[in-house]
Scaffold this active site. Sequence first.
Site, PDB file in Angstrom:
ATOM      1  N   LYS A  27      10.751 -20.297   4.691  1.00 38.12           N
ATOM      2  CA  LYS A  27      11.438 -21.105   3.691  1.00 38.12           C
ATOM      3  C   LYS A  27      12.307 -22.171   4.365  1.00 38.12           C
ATOM      4  O   LYS A  27      12.252 -23.348   4.017  1.00 38.12           O
ATOM      5  CB  LYS A  27      12.303 -20.202   2.804  1.00 38.12           C
ATOM      6  N   ARG A  97      19.730 -17.380   0.031  1.00 34.06           N
ATOM      7  CA  ARG A  97      18.412 -16.738  -0.082  1.00 34.06           C
ATOM      8  C   ARG A  97      17.879 -16.314   1.274  1.00 34.06           C
ATOM      9  O   ARG A  97      18.144 -16.956   2.277  1.00 34.06           O
ATOM     10  CB  ARG A  97      17.381 -17.715  -0.635  1.00 34.06           C
ATOM     11  N   GLY A 106       9.790 -11.656  -3.094  1.00 33.01           N
ATOM     12  CA  GLY A 106      10.603 -10.752  -3.909  1.00 33.01           C
ATOM     13  C   GLY A 106      11.115  -9.511  -3.197  1.00 33.01           C
ATOM     14  O   GLY A 106      11.732  -8.657  -3.825  1.00 33.01           O
ATOM     15  N   MET A 108      13.275  -9.283  -0.623  1.00 34.54           N
ATOM     16  CA  MET A 108      14.664  -9.286  -0.151  1.00 34.54           C
ATOM     17  C   MET A 108      15.585  -9.925  -1.183  1.00 34.54           C
ATOM     18  O   MET A 108      15.142 -10.360  -2.220  1.00 34.54           O
ATOM     19  CB  MET A 108      14.729 -10.003   1.187  1.00 34.54           C
ATOM     20  N   ARG A 350       5.337 -23.434   0.409  1.00 31.12           N
ATOM     21  CA  ARG A 350       4.753 -22.586   1.446  1.00 31.12           C
ATOM     22  C   ARG A 350       3.255 -22.514   1.192  1.00 31.12           C
ATOM     23  O   ARG A 350       2.814 -22.819   0.084  1.00 31.12           O
ATOM     24  CB  ARG A 350       5.364 -21.173   1.419  1.00 31.12           C
ATOM     25  N   HIS A 466       5.591 -11.161 -10.573  1.00 32.15           N
ATOM     26  CA  HIS A 466       5.542 -10.314  -9.378  1.00 32.15           C
ATOM     27  C   HIS A 466       4.196  -9.612  -9.251  1.00 32.15           C
ATOM     28  O   HIS A 466       3.548  -9.637  -8.207  1.00 32.15           O
ATOM     29  CB  HIS A 466       6.681  -9.291  -9.438  1.00 32.15           C
ATOM     30  N   SER A 776     -24.821   1.279  23.877  1.00 31.82           N
ATOM     31  CA  SER A 776     -24.102   1.035  22.637  1.00 31.82           C
ATOM     32  C   SER A 776     -22.851   1.899  22.690  1.00 31.82           C
ATOM     33  O   SER A 776     -22.948   3.118  22.843  1.00 31.82           O
ATOM     34  CB  SER A 776     -24.964   1.395  21.433  1.00 31.82           C
ATOM     35  N   CYS A 843     -21.109   0.427  18.207  1.00 36.31           N
ATOM     36  CA  CYS A 843     -21.550   0.871  16.881  1.00 36.31           C
ATOM     37  C   CYS A 843     -20.571   1.848  16.229  1.00 36.31           C
ATOM     38  O   CYS A 843     -20.852   2.416  15.192  1.00 36.31           O
ATOM     39  CB  CYS A 843     -22.945   1.481  16.957  1.00 36.31           C
ATOM     40  N   TYR A 863     -23.206  -7.760  20.947  1.00 36.98           N
ATOM     41  CA  TYR A 863     -23.174  -7.652  19.488  1.00 36.98           C
ATOM     42  C   TYR A 863     -22.252  -6.514  19.039  1.00 36.98           C
ATOM     43  O   TYR A 863     -21.885  -5.651  19.831  1.00 36.98           O
ATOM     44  CB  TYR A 863     -24.590  -7.415  18.916  1.00 36.98           C
TER      45      TYR A 863
HETATM   46  C1  PEP Z   1     -19.558   6.953  17.625  1.00 36.17           C
HETATM   47  O1  PEP Z   1     -19.267   8.002  18.162  1.00 36.17           O
HETATM   48  O2  PEP Z   1     -18.855   5.933  17.702  1.00 36.17           O
HETATM   49  C2  PEP Z   1     -20.789   6.845  16.834  1.00 36.17           C
HETATM   50  C3  PEP Z   1     -21.160   5.688  16.332  1.00 36.17           C
HETATM   51  O3  PEP Z   1     -21.449   7.978  16.569  1.00 36.17           O
HETATM   52  P1  PEP Z   1     -21.048   9.032  15.421  1.00 36.17           P
HETATM   53  O4  PEP Z   1     -19.962   8.375  14.608  1.00 36.17           O
HETATM   54  O5  PEP Z   1     -22.273   9.297  14.669  1.00 36.17           O
HETATM   55  O6  PEP Z   1     -20.567  10.159  16.249  1.00 36.17           O
END
Ligand code: PEP
Length: 889
Positions: A27, A97, A106, A108, A350, A466, A776, A843, A863
Amino acid sequence: MAEKYVYFFGDGKAEGKGGMKNLLGGKGANLAEMTAIGLPVPPGFTITTEVCTEFYKNNRRYPALLQEQVEENMARVEKLMGKTFGDPKKPLLVSVRSGARASMPGMMDTVLNLGLNDETVQGVIELSGDPRFSYDSYRRFVQMYSNVVMGMDGDVLEHLLEQMKEDRGVKLDTQLSADDLKKLVGLFKNKVKEELGKEFPDDPNEQLWGAIGAVFGSWMNPRANTYRKLNNIPSEWGTAVNVQSMVFGNMGDDCATGVAFTRNPSTGEHLFFGEFLVNAQGEDVVAGTRTPQPINKAGGDGSLPSMEEVMPQCYDQLMQVQVTLEKHYRDMQDIEFTIEKGKLYMLQTRSGKRTARAAIKIAVDMVKEGLISEKEGVLRVGPEQLDQILHPTLDPKAPKEVIAKGLPASPGAASGEVVFSADEAEEAAKLGLKVILVRIETSPEDIHGMHAAQGILTARGGMTSHAAVVARGMGKCCVAGCGDIKVDYRTQQFTARGGSVISKGDIITLDGSTGEVMKGQVPTVQPELTGDFGTLMKWVDKYRRLGVRTNADTPHDSKVARQFGAEGIGLCRTEHMFFEGERIMAVREMILAEDIEGRKRALSKILPMQKGDFLGIFREMKGLPVTIRLLDPPLHEFLPHTEAEIEELAKVMNVSVATLKNKVEFLHEFNPMLGHRGCRLGITFPEIYDMQVQAIMEAACELVKDEGYEIIPEIMIPLVSEVKELAILRGHAIRVADEVISRYGIKVKYLIGTMIELPRAALTADAIAREAEFFSFGTNDLTQTTYGLSRDDAGKFLPFYVEREILPNDPFVAIDQEGVGQLVKMGCEKGRQTRPDIKLGICGEHGGEPSSVIFCHNIGLDYVSCSPFRVPIARLAAAHATLLEELGR
Ligand code: PEP
Ligand code: MG
């Protein structure tokens, strides 16, 4: 030079700048900036956030020079205004303020009309010529100050006000006379003395320091703490305090106050949008107690006259100001203004909070308007925010019983059981129930319940109330200002205009895009992924380096993920396929078989089903890479649990119940997560993995041979900790795969890789890479094993750790960059040492969490892979990663 604690702004000059948010708060920085670009801002000064930090460090004491600097700056304001703070003839009144670095609407405290006492009020009467207004301001000040600064229960004075109205036989505050209000001020002050045992302070300086202390104090109040926690705002930041000359929107019918957005914050439509109230003071609009009028004809429904019609000149000026502000800030602005006797003043600007839908539309429009670049457009949409629009909306064809209609305050659809208090909402959510929080209006105290609820319905308040502002910030569906319903907290019911009575526990559905409230649960449909969303995602894909795959186990999930832009499957968990329908019986037979022959017999029943799954998935993924993980979980997860299940299985297997029970007992593990799972199963029961590899390769070969697909299956072996495990299993897989390929008489390439999900695997990744064509990172298990935290049990204490800030986040949600992340980084480096072209991905659940995705980009993964609904979030986060890197952030 002495430390500077106070920054002045006024008359076209400002000591601060828009870029000084950390020091002056949002502000304060924007008041300075607006002043400097020549907009009409009442003069004032900002006390820095550093003072707040010092205040808490030094046992709530201020730095020595602060008082002197405040006095100097007050004198500058006085000079500009031609008024003096505390002067009985020409008194200067100020507002005090809060204003933190990040906006905390809102949360504070604020005090208005400060500087009033029995003497200065005479000066105000003289200057304004309006005793009624003067005493009304005075009584508001006493109410606000005694509540905010002195800690008096607000209801006590409110009750006296109600009593006075009753005595005078009137309904509205505005019907009370100057004398009534004067009398009220006296009654209020007496009551304060009676309740708190101390006098209401008449000395303006004492009032000022009291208010400054209260604002700093409010930084640590419970609702501010909750808000900070929900929005990851560190408590060290502190708030600034803005002291500003008062302007009055409540001096008569040529006065007004309002809030507006330069574009629609709900839809993103490029239309100046807002609300105002004639003859009202500051907080009346946001408080939601009076239903405000629209700023312009286009923004209203015609039932109330707009500012464009009632105050055309001020509207034109405001229009120009909003255009200037948007051009200057190059972003949608949320502004507050006051009109005093026909003159416009800007009180705040803002960047406006907006829904995901609006964020996308505004970003795309602004790029098209040439206001910002594509890259800036991409950075304007928060990855996590996308979650709001990826989920289903109400099916337009489904029958629905609309019982009421309010304002479409925050879009999305939500169904759940009705509750009437924030605490109940929180309790119910803890039990896993979906609830809709229904309130007459919400206040900052309700924030925890709003967070816990699926949606929010309020009977009162406008689009900028609000409830509306907070819900939009949270991405929660909200219907506000629903005058069609009457809420009765006492009976825990609300009644809709048409007569429907809804009690606590009844299910209703809200449509935050239309404002409709429906009885029961209404079915939903998938979201639209074209239009502006499609345009934005094209830019996203242009700027990101990181690939984004999905974790999917079924053709259906694969299809959804592809629609969301997945570039392949990073993890297909095959165990999920084992649970379906009659398969579980065959799986149990396999596990409990007495010998290898029995196991093979059972596996041969599963083989065609597995193959069918892989055919479906490969077809959906149309030649994109698919990583299939061989069976991972401990065998006992598939075992029969109940007596009936054991009896049924015993019959099928032609063994006695007792034998079966013994076997089940034998397979029991104390620590299944660290037990007989993953590649350990493959080592001890090789025929399971052999069957799976056969199913994968037969499916791939069939599609390549008969349907012209190009498929390179990626076979993934889980939970490896020692390279020899992988060497053995890789040997088996190659044997089976090559046998299938030669049987089909075609050429099909395949890859064999592993998951890195145990610390030892990361530490020895150079050796493991000899046997793996890809890694992975399974960061779920890697987090579990690095911390020594059970994935299944951590929920009992991890929230406590996060609450106490022992850990910054749940490490199963956002990757622990300092620990687990370092293992991933090391695993990548070591893997590439041995095999420079090794494919590297992640993953675990972290693959769809923005801060983790950015980390994965920074350490050079190829990835990330995440659940289908998070694919667009990961794509956007990956683009942010590249763009932030370019910006050196
Ligand atoms: C993991 O362990 O990150 C994984 C992807 O395998 P899971 O969650 O199936 O153990
Ligand atoms: Mg795992």
